[in-house]
Write an enzyme that holds these catalytic residues in place. Structure first.
Site: not given
Ligand SMILES: NC(=O)C1=CN([C@@H]2O[C@H](COP(=O)(O)OP(=O)(O)OC[C@H]3O[C@@H](n4cnc5c(N)ncnc54)[C@H](O)[C@@H]3O)[C@@H](O)[C@H]2O)C=CC1
Ligand SMILES: O=C(O)/C=C/C=C(\O)C(=O)O
Length: 487
Positions: A180, A255, A288, A383
């Site tokens: 997803k 993660e 991240c 964050e």
């Molecule tokens: N790699 C990372 O560490 C990431 C961190 N973030 C953080 O999250 C904040 C918000 O971004 P969002 O896009 O809202 O992140 P999110 O964590 O809500 O979304 C990530 C994924 O989770 C899915 N998702 C959302 N609600 C769900 C549920 N109830 N059950 C299953 N899947 C679900 C979304 O559709 C998307 O595919 C950002 O500002 C950032 O701080 C966001 C994306 C990546």
């Molecule tokens: O590219 C990588 O090795 C790690 C990337 C991780 C992120 O960018 C993330 O989860 O936000």
């Protein structure tokens, strides 16, 4: 709804991919480009029915895929990597249109890594030993059994890279997958489904469902037929997923976010330290792992700040398709609002913007450095996921470590120091899944990857991925066929 749209000259199917077939939904959502805010197309908006269908397809495909010899699974994963390599340019332009990250990075770094993800886990699968050992004449035989259907939920900041980190080891392990992707960047997951089918991956082994997490997520994560859930994204969503998975005690790999420190000691090569700090604006701060809290030893803080500000102001912000661009747009107007809110509240609380501190045109946010920030303030603790860094000073090693560890996160940390003994001492005291010393973002799939505290649960990478995606089994066989010994 158009079943196929053309994105930067590339045809992309907007429907789900379930059981080897394209499946539409009655509803759609609009996917927009962060580059100019324009609508890219209408994407299938899945809900419980599509989630059920995808899990059923993954379940039906599981026995045959699990029984497929390792060498054949590895061959198909390499064929997927070949397909990715043939389509690097297409994947790169589509991803840049969809999530606004730099085209040059997608071409030269990210998409080649996508192919590498498949090759690496295909090869690692073949090296996984069967750990055999003896107990009082009995043999112990440890095997890595495929676990079953996996739900993989991925974010928008590095969509295909982060998705294939999960898809590749899951498929290699003999599991089937429901992927997803994030609704803000749904397109390359659809292209991956095409590539996997062309590579000969049997129907139902990889399924891709599109839609809002809030609408389709719960059916996926609470499903009793799902054996593993791997998620990359935010802490609040992770908590919802964990609560939903608890119904079946489905194992989770999470993660999550970070608020990682960059510690600059007075004995560091200051040019290197400044370069490392400016690198944290990569992907417009939507990484991240980014070291968003710069901690500098007092005696070099003024000089460091001056050199950093010069470099940061020289960065080129603009269209991510231009070779000369260093920083592109942020993903979505909502994310931009969020970033701006963090900065405005920090300034109201007394922070000073040494660099940036404001929105640009469209979906751009100026690379920003905030000083005069309190350790317990929101801007230091939360964050931001945008191009916003903070700078604090420390008097000595103890204070550096105390500040570095004083958040609820523990994903990564970076040290700049010329003293290897100090590096060792400080590293041992840091709470972080990855520590870089005088470098940043040197990544190897053999290494464990994940976070401590609220930055995550579990580790993936190398054998750790197979630990997660497999059911490990120990078979104890008696000498000469039988024994009742259990003492
Ligand atoms: N790699 C990372 O560490 C990431 C961190 N973030 C953080 O999250 C904040 C918000 O971004 P969002 O896009 O809202 O992140 P999110 O964590 O809500 O979304 C990530 C994924 O989770 C899915 N998702 C959302 N609600 C769900 C549920 N109830 N059950 C299953 N899947 C679900 C979304 O559709 C998307 O595919 C950002 O500002 C950032 O701080 C966001 C994306 C990546
Ligand atoms: O590219 C990588 O090795 C790690 C990337 C991780 C992120 O960018 C993330 O989860 O936000």
């Amino acid at each position: 709804m158009l079943e196929k749209i053309t994105v930067a000259g590339v045809s992309v199917d907007t429907r789900h991919w379930i059981g080897g077939k394209r499946v539409a939904s009655g509803a759609t959502f609009t996917d927009s480009s962060p580059i100019d805010g324009s609508a890219i197309g209408e994407i299938a908006r899945g809900g419980p029915a599509e989630a059920e269908a995808a899990v059923a397809a993954a379940r039906a495909a599981f026995p045959a895929w699990a029984a497929t010899p390792r060498a054949e699974r590895a061959r198909i994963l390499h064929a997927i990597a070949d397909g990715v390599e043939k389509r690097i340019e297409e994947l790169a332009v589509v991803e840049t249109t969809d999530n606004g990250a730099l085209l040059r990075s997608h071409r030269r770094g990210v998409m080649p890594r996508v192919a590498h993800n498949f090759r690496f886990f295909a090869d690692w699968l073949l090296t996984l030993g069967h750990e055999d050992f003896e107990t009082r004449g009995h043999t112990n035989h440890v095997s890595w059994d495929p676990a079953g259907p996996c739900v993989l939920i991925t974010p928008w900041n590095a969509p295909l890279m982060l998705a294939t980190w999960k898809v590749a080891p899951a498929l290699a392990a003999g599991d089937t997958v429901v992927l997803k992707p994030a609704e803000w960047s749904p397109l390359t997951a659809s292209l991956l489904a095409d590539i996997a089918a062309e590579a000969g991956l049997p129907a139902g082994v990889l399924n891709v469902v599109q839609g809002y997490g809030s609408e389709i997520g719960d059916t996926l994560t609470s499903h009793p037929d799902v054996r593993r859930i791997s998620f990359t994204g935010s802490v609040p969503t992770a908590k919802r997923i964990a609560a939903s998975a608890a119904a079946n005690l489905t194992p989770l790999s999470l993660e999550l976010g970070g608020k990682s420190p960059l510690l600059v000691f007075a004995d560091a090569d200051l040019d290197l330290a400044v370069d490392l700090a400016v690198e944290q604006y990569d992907n417009a701060g939507q990484v991240c792992l980014a070291a968003t809290r710069i901690l500098v030893e007092e005696s070099v803080a003024e000089e460091f700040t001056r050199r950093f500000a010069d470099k940061a102001r020289a960065l080129t912000q603009g269209d991510p398709r231009d070779e000369a661009t260093d920083i592109g747009p942020n993903i979505h107007p909502r994310q931009l609002e969020k970033i701006d809110g963090f900065v405005r509240r920090a300034v109201e609380a007394g922070a000073r913007a040494v660099v940036g501190g404001e929105r640009g045109d469209g979906q751009f946010y100026a690379p920003t450095l905030l000083t005069d920030v309190a350790q317990d303030s929101e801007i230091v603790q939360e964050e931001v996921f945008g191009p916003v860094l903070t700078l604090q000073t420390f008097a000595d090693e103890d204070e550096a470590v105390r500040l570095a560890n004083d958040t609820r996160f523990g994903l990564a940390a970076t040290l700049a120091t010329g003293d290897p003994e100090r590096a060792e001492r400080v590293t041992a005291r840091l709470v972080a899944g990855t520590v870089w010393v005088n470098c940043f973002f040197v990544r190897d799939l053999q290494a464990p990857f994940g976070g401590s505290r609220q930055s995550g649960v579990g580790r993936e990478g190398g054998t750790w991925s197979f630990d997660f995606y497999c059911d490990l089994k120990n078979t104890v066989t008696a000498p000469n066929g039988w024994s009742h010994s259990h003492g």
